[in-house]
Design an enzyme around this catalytic site. Structure first.
Site, PDB file in Angstrom:
ATOM      1  N   SER A 663      38.764  45.421  33.412  1.00  0.00           N
ATOM      2  CA  SER A 663      39.308  45.133  34.727  1.00  0.00           C
ATOM      3  C   SER A 663      38.713  46.089  35.774  1.00  0.00           C
ATOM      4  O   SER A 663      37.499  46.070  35.999  1.00  0.00           O
ATOM      5  CB  SER A 663      40.842  45.212  34.683  1.00  0.00           C
ATOM      6  OG  SER A 663      41.397  44.629  35.830  1.00  0.00           O
ATOM      7  N   ASP A 736      40.783  33.491  32.928  1.00  0.00           N
ATOM      8  CA  ASP A 736      41.335  34.700  33.558  1.00  0.00           C
ATOM      9  C   ASP A 736      42.130  34.310  34.804  1.00  0.00           C
ATOM     10  O   ASP A 736      41.599  33.697  35.724  1.00  0.00           O
ATOM     11  CB  ASP A 736      40.184  35.634  33.942  1.00  0.00           C
ATOM     12  CG  ASP A 736      40.664  37.028  34.347  1.00  0.00           C
ATOM     13  OD1 ASP A 736      41.829  37.164  34.752  1.00  0.00           O
ATOM     14  OD2 ASP A 736      39.864  37.971  34.256  1.00  0.00           O
ATOM     15  N   HIS A 770      43.098  37.358  31.187  1.00  0.00           N
ATOM     16  CA  HIS A 770      42.577  38.660  31.588  1.00  0.00           C
ATOM     17  C   HIS A 770      42.477  39.614  30.398  1.00  0.00           C
ATOM     18  O   HIS A 770      41.536  40.392  30.280  1.00  0.00           O
ATOM     19  CB  HIS A 770      43.474  39.248  32.679  1.00  0.00           C
ATOM     20  CG  HIS A 770      42.891  40.448  33.362  1.00  0.00           C
ATOM     21  ND1 HIS A 770      41.687  40.401  34.024  1.00  0.00           N
ATOM     22  CD2 HIS A 770      43.339  41.721  33.489  1.00  0.00           C
ATOM     23  CE1 HIS A 770      41.421  41.594  34.541  1.00  0.00           C
ATOM     24  NE2 HIS A 770      42.397  42.411  34.219  1.00  0.00           N
TER      25      HIS A 770
END
Length: 799
Positions: A663, A736, A770
């Site tokens: 991330s 995601d 994610h």
């Protein structure tokens, strides 16, 4: 860059199994990695409200990719299974066992078939409920703690499209649920041809838009969302299994009963929906119903929240809830600054209350104002006192004051006044306790509160439990984590003489103990699921950047490490913002914890022969509206300082270091490769690399792209793709849904690197979000990571 022959061969073999471009088969890491990956972890533990029983909950760890591939709808920011009207990925509990806190024999529960959820305690701790997801429904089961016999509530299908549909009532017998309406029928069918174009229009008012995924696209999406998200409120009698319906079906998001059980606070969504925002921002109505489901009062009729400033709040009533110490009194707050943090005002929020039955004047009472943004309220069981907190976003500062309902406008007493980033001086968070009416309030003994904290110190976290005297503002330490272990404590009685202790150490998994004065009794006996990890050595390390800011990390050595070796190294980090150098340099975490490794953790590199620099602090220091002006310089400075120190200590080979992150850590990874020559290669997972695609701010950046275009450009690895000359492995979930990290972020960076002659590999994981969940995906990610660093880091020649 040169590679050794062995590394080149390893990469070539992996490439044969993973031809590029195109779809490949899932790969597996070495068996030693798989053994740890699939070792059964210790159960999760839940203490019931009466503090006499623990629930030990065992979860299935990794679903198969086939489960992730099951049909799901992605509408208005929600992801759900249309067959069950529930989460696309429901929890999967495999075992539940109950244990007396004072020690005794375990009592397992016989679970029904299906995907079982975690137990939800009744307020008195004598019952629990749980959901079971079958092929076409979510069912509700209840049980008495006395006999543990689960009973299914008949003729009831829960609707969890808009969140958790189950809430115990204060009487510990009844449960409010959101159910699938009877006779719902089939979902709307998509038209064979579109009825016309989709049109949006703006009228000149500012409205920053975050980069949300899974949004509504057309009128058919609206109809399908409304069909599945509509639920029926009902009250379940856990003793008899009876179900009483309340109100008409609607888009309910919340239903909360008043402490006296006579009124229901209900929130429901309404049209018009939005194609730019998720369901949480849709227009909504907040009402109070009586026992006959009649609307007694509309508390708020709120429009679409499409004009909320960056880091601002909506106008109108918010944070609406029942006061737990009154029969039926609502409290809420409203912004006095239009919800805009940039507006200069003496007070940002005003609190109101309204009691039922309604007063003669039918108007809410003004309670108090707060100087900064309201951030929470906690009530004393006496029904008069309350702790109120506000937050100053510019200073990243919180203040908690003592107020009274009997004199709400009187000058409050300041209890805590501190930086939220100052972990060393964190006094702790107040604990709460169930009252006789089933609601929770502050746990007060005499004139003292219980405070619990992680206990950050320069040597690492040492959790503590204090008794804080409100009159003297002095704390009495009841418990402090010892040296060489990591332990925390929860009080079991008012006197604090009985404690529930959770203790772990580098060699012992976290187990629970009952402490009564000097006597300590074991409750659980969890065993080590992966003994090989006990051979890992770890050390907390601190150093300083040239600007004096402290940088810290945990240096971890693999099980087979021999003194004097220099090993290839993985540098793993996640940047964080701080107002001051003092707080930026504070230590977090503890080397006294029991090492566990799961999912796609970078710590698996330890079992593959690498040294790991874990959780390297990469502080970005400065005023919130300016810190990113020197983001790249601070990023590189932190990395270099940490590497210099690690190399000085001996185990790290400066010429064989790879950098990685997930991330915002992936964003960091690409930036470090573009702006430094510290690393031989990188692994970037689920990142955002082009900040012009997140133009209304990202992470803690408040300025828009148009206000700070040079900052956005400098911080965007995509804009610096021509500088990405070191190999980078890009991994991203195809589904995601994290704001800002669209899958296209990785796809476009890969194309940019390829177009500029760089070395990169792009792995897109089907059905993954994610974070990565499926067994096959996790195994494949580990295999990809090992192969990439074996070739480009471990196999790299000296520079």
């Amino acid at each position: 860059m040169m590679r050794t022959q062995a590394a080149a061969t390893a990469l070539a073999l992996f490439a044969l199994a993973n031809p590029a471009p195109g779809q490949t088969t899932y790969q597996k890491p070495p068996q030693a990695i798989l053994d740890v990956l699939h070792a059964e972890p210790s159960p999760s533990v839940s203490l019931n409200p009466s503090r006499d029983t623990l629930a030990l909950v065992q979860y299935a760890r990794y679903p198969g990719i086939a489960e992730l591939a099951e049909p799901q709808l992605r509408l208005a920011g929600q992801r759900f299974n249309p067959k069950t009207s529930g989460p696309a990925r429901p929890p999967r509990v495999t075992a539940i066992t109950f244990m007396p806190v004072e020690g005794g024999h375990p009592r397992p529960v016989e679970l029904p078939a299906g995907k079982v959820g975690a137990p939800d305690w009744s307020p008195d701790g004598k019952r629990f409920a749980l959901t079971v997801t079958t092929a076409d429904a979510i069912e509700l089961y209840v049980a008495e703690l006395a006999d543990l016999k689960l009973r299914k509530i008949p003729d009831l299908k829960l609707n969890a499209v808009l969140g958790d549909p189950v809430q115990w009532m204060p009487d510990s017998r009844h449960i409010i649920v959101r159910a699938v309406p009877a006779g719902r029928g089939k979902a709307p069918e998509a038209p064979a041809a579109p009825p016309g174009p989709t049109v949006q229009e703006t009228s000149g008012k500012t409205g920053p838009v975050r980069t949300y995924q899974d949004l509504l696209q057309n009128a058919h999406d609206e109809a399908v969302f409304e069909h599945y998200a509509t639920s029926q409120l009902a009250i379940v009698d856990s003793a008899t299994g009876g179900v009483a319906l309340g109100g008409k079906p609607a888009l309910y998001t919340n239903a909360s009963i008043s402490p006296d059980g006579k009124y229901l606070l209900v929130t429901r969504l309404k049209r018009p929906f939005s194609y730019l925002y998720t369901a949480s921002a849709f227009p909504k109505v907040v009402e109070v119903w009586d026992e006959q489901s009649r609307v007694v009062r509309t508390i708020a009729d709120l429009p679409l929240q499409d004009k909320v400033p960056i880091e601002g709040v909506p106008t109108g009533p918010r944070s609406i809830g029942w006061m737990p110490t009154k029969d039926a009194t609502l409290v809420w707050v409203e912004a006095l600054d239009g919800g805009d943090p940039k507006v200069k005002v003496p007070h940002r929020d005003q609190a109101f209350s309204l009691s039922f039955p309604l007063p003669a004047n039918d108007e809410p009472t003004k309670l108090f104002k707060v100087e900064h943004r309201y951030s929470g309220i906690s009530y004393f069981p006496d029904g008069d006192r309350m702790l109120v907190s506000d937050y100053d976003r510019d200073r990243r500062w919180t203040r908690t004051v003592l107020r009274t309902l009997s004199a709400p406008e009187a000058e409050p007493t300041v209890i805590f006044d501190r930086s939220i980033q100052d972990r060393y001086n964190d006094p702790g968070s107040p604990l709460t306790k169930r009252m006789a009416n089933g609601r929770t309030a502050l746990w007060v003994v005499g004139d003292s509160l219980y405070l619990s904290s992680a206990g950050a110190t320069p040597k690492g976290d040492r959790p503590f439990l204090d008794r804080f005297n409100l009159a003297t503002k002095k704390s009495e330490r009841l418990f402090q984590c010892g040296e060489g272990v990591y332990e925390s404590a929860s009080p079991l009685n008012d006197e604090g003489t009985k404690l529930l202790i959770r203790r772990e150490s580098p060699t012992d998994p976290g187990n629970y103990f009952h402490r009564d004065g000097a006597k300590e009794t074991p409750i659980t006996t969890f065993v080590d699921p992966a003994p090989v990890l006990r051979k890992i050595k770890k050390q907390l390390v601190t150093t300083k950047r040239p600007d004096g800011v402290t940088v810290s990390f945990t240096l971890m050595l693999p099980p087979d490490y021999k003194e004097g070796e220099r090993r290839p190294t993985v540098f793993w980090a996640y940047p964080r913002e701080f107002n001051s150098a003092d707080t930026a340099g504070q230590i977090s975490g503890s080397t006294s914890r029991f090492t566990t490794i799961a999912a796609t953790s970078h710590l698996f590199f330890l079992l593959h022969g690498y040294v790991v620099m874990d959780d390297v602090s990469v502080p970005i220091v400065g005023a919130p509206d300016k810190a990113n002006d020197t983001f790249v310089e601070q990023l590189v400075g932190s990395a270099k300082a940490a590497i210099d120190k690690a190399v000085e200590m001996g185990p790290v080979d400066r010429d064989r270091i790879g950098v990685g992150g997930h991330s915002y850590g992936a964003f960091m990874t690409a930036n470090l490769l573009a702006h430094s020559d510290l690393f031989r290669a990188g692994i970037a997972r689920s990142g955002a690399y082009n900040r012009t695609l997140t133009p209304f701010g990202f992470q803690n950046e408040r300025r828009t792209f148009w206000e700070a275009p040079q900052v956005y450009a400098t911080m965007s690895p995509f804009h610096n793709a021509h500088k990405l000359t070191e190999p980078i492995l890009l991994i991203h979930g195809e589904a995601d849904n994290n704001p800002g990290t669209f899958p296209v972020q990785s796809e476009r960076l890969y194309q940019a690197i390829r177009g500029n002659g760089g070395t990169a590999r792009l792995v897109m994981l089907p059905h993954e979000s994610h974070g990565y969940a499926a067994k096959e995906s996790i195994e494949h990610v580990l295999a990809e990571q090992f192969a990439w660093f074996d070739a480009h880091v471990k196999g790299a020649a000296s520079r």
